[in-house]
Design a protein around this motif. Sequence first.
Motif, short mmCIF file in Angstrom:
data_model
loop_
_atom_site.label_atom_id
_atom_site.label_comp_id
_atom_site.label_asym_id
_atom_site.label_seq_id
_atom_site.Cartn_x
_atom_site.Cartn_y
_atom_site.Cartn_z
N MET A 158 10.45 -21.41 -11.52
CA MET A 158 10.07 -20.02 -11.34
C MET A 158 10.42 -19.60 -9.91
N LYS A 159 11.03 -18.43 -9.79
CA LYS A 159 11.41 -17.92 -8.48
C LYS A 159 10.18 -17.39 -7.75
N LYS A 160 10.10 -17.72 -6.46
CA LYS A 160 8.98 -17.25 -5.66
C LYS A 160 9.35 -15.94 -4.97
N PHE A 161 8.30 -15.16 -4.62
CA PHE A 161 8.51 -13.92 -3.88
C PHE A 161 8.98 -14.26 -2.47
N ASN A 162 10.00 -13.55 -2.00
CA ASN A 162 10.44 -13.74 -0.61
C ASN A 162 9.80 -12.65 0.25
N VAL A 163 10.15 -12.63 1.53
CA VAL A 163 9.54 -11.67 2.45
C VAL A 163 9.80 -10.23 2.01
N GLN A 164 11.03 -9.95 1.60
CA GLN A 164 11.36 -8.59 1.18
C GLN A 164 10.52 -8.16 -0.02
N ASP A 165 10.33 -9.04 -0.98
CA ASP A 165 9.49 -8.73 -2.14
C ASP A 165 8.05 -8.45 -1.71
N VAL A 166 7.56 -9.30 -0.83
CA VAL A 166 6.16 -9.17 -0.39
C VAL A 166 5.96 -7.88 0.40
N VAL A 167 6.91 -7.52 1.24
CA VAL A 167 6.80 -6.27 2.00
C VAL A 167 6.77 -5.09 1.04
N PHE A 168 7.64 -5.11 0.03
CA PHE A 168 7.65 -4.03 -0.96
C PHE A 168 6.32 -3.94 -1.69
N LEU A 169 5.81 -5.07 -2.15
CA LEU A 169 4.53 -5.08 -2.86
C LEU A 169 3.39 -4.62 -1.96
N ASN A 170 3.40 -5.06 -0.71
CA ASN A 170 2.37 -4.64 0.25
C ASN A 170 2.37 -3.13 0.43
N GLU A 171 3.55 -2.57 0.61
CA GLU A 171 3.65 -1.12 0.81
C GLU A 171 3.18 -0.36 -0.43
N ALA A 172 3.50 -0.86 -1.60
CA ALA A 172 3.07 -0.21 -2.84
C ALA A 172 1.54 -0.26 -2.97
N ILE A 173 0.96 -1.40 -2.68
CA ILE A 173 -0.49 -1.54 -2.77
C ILE A 173 -1.18 -0.66 -1.73
N TYR A 174 -0.65 -0.65 -0.51
CA TYR A 174 -1.23 0.15 0.56
C TYR A 174 -1.18 1.64 0.21
N ALA A 175 -0.04 2.10 -0.31
CA ALA A 175 0.11 3.50 -0.70
C ALA A 175 -0.86 3.85 -1.84
N PHE A 176 -0.99 2.95 -2.80
CA PHE A 176 -1.90 3.19 -3.91
C PHE A 176 -3.34 3.29 -3.43
N LEU A 177 -3.75 2.39 -2.54
CA LEU A 177 -5.12 2.43 -2.03
C LEU A 177 -5.39 3.71 -1.24
N ASN A 178 -4.40 4.16 -0.47
CA ASN A 178 -4.58 5.42 0.26
C ASN A 178 -4.75 6.59 -0.69
N GLU A 179 -3.95 6.63 -1.74
CA GLU A 179 -4.07 7.71 -2.72
C GLU A 179 -5.40 7.63 -3.48
N ALA A 180 -5.84 6.42 -3.79
CA ALA A 180 -7.13 6.25 -4.48
C ALA A 180 -8.27 6.75 -3.60
N GLU A 181 -8.19 6.45 -2.31
CA GLU A 181 -9.23 6.92 -1.38
C GLU A 181 -9.19 8.45 -1.28
N LYS A 182 -8.01 9.00 -1.19
CA LYS A 182 -7.86 10.46 -1.11
C LYS A 182 -8.41 11.12 -2.38
N PHE A 183 -8.09 10.55 -3.54
CA PHE A 183 -8.57 11.09 -4.81
C PHE A 183 -10.09 11.06 -4.88
N GLU A 184 -10.68 9.95 -4.42
CA GLU A 184 -12.14 9.84 -4.46
C GLU A 184 -12.79 10.88 -3.55
#
Length: 77
Positions: free
Chosen positions: A1-27
């Motif tokens: 199984m292929k592991k996530f590299n730094v580029q993958d992790v940075v992308f996932l981090n940014e997506a999660i961070y953006a989602f959490l900001n929007e969730a906070e704004k929505f609340e």
Amino acid sequence: MKKFNVQDVVFLNEAIYAFLNEAEKFEKESKLLGKQPIITHSYWKMMAKDVIKKVKNFSTKKANKELENYEQQISKI
């Protein structure tokens, strides 16, 4: 199984961070309208931490260092 590299992790981090900001704004907007969201920001934050933990298990060592920095950012939200 292929592991996530730094580029993958940075992308996932940014997506999660953006989602959490929007969730906070929505609340906040919901509370101003006198409504309570079905799923709260604190729940989404807890779920994001769980996702990060799972990503960490499937990431390279170098990518995990990047995840540690990101976990510190999430704790500040």
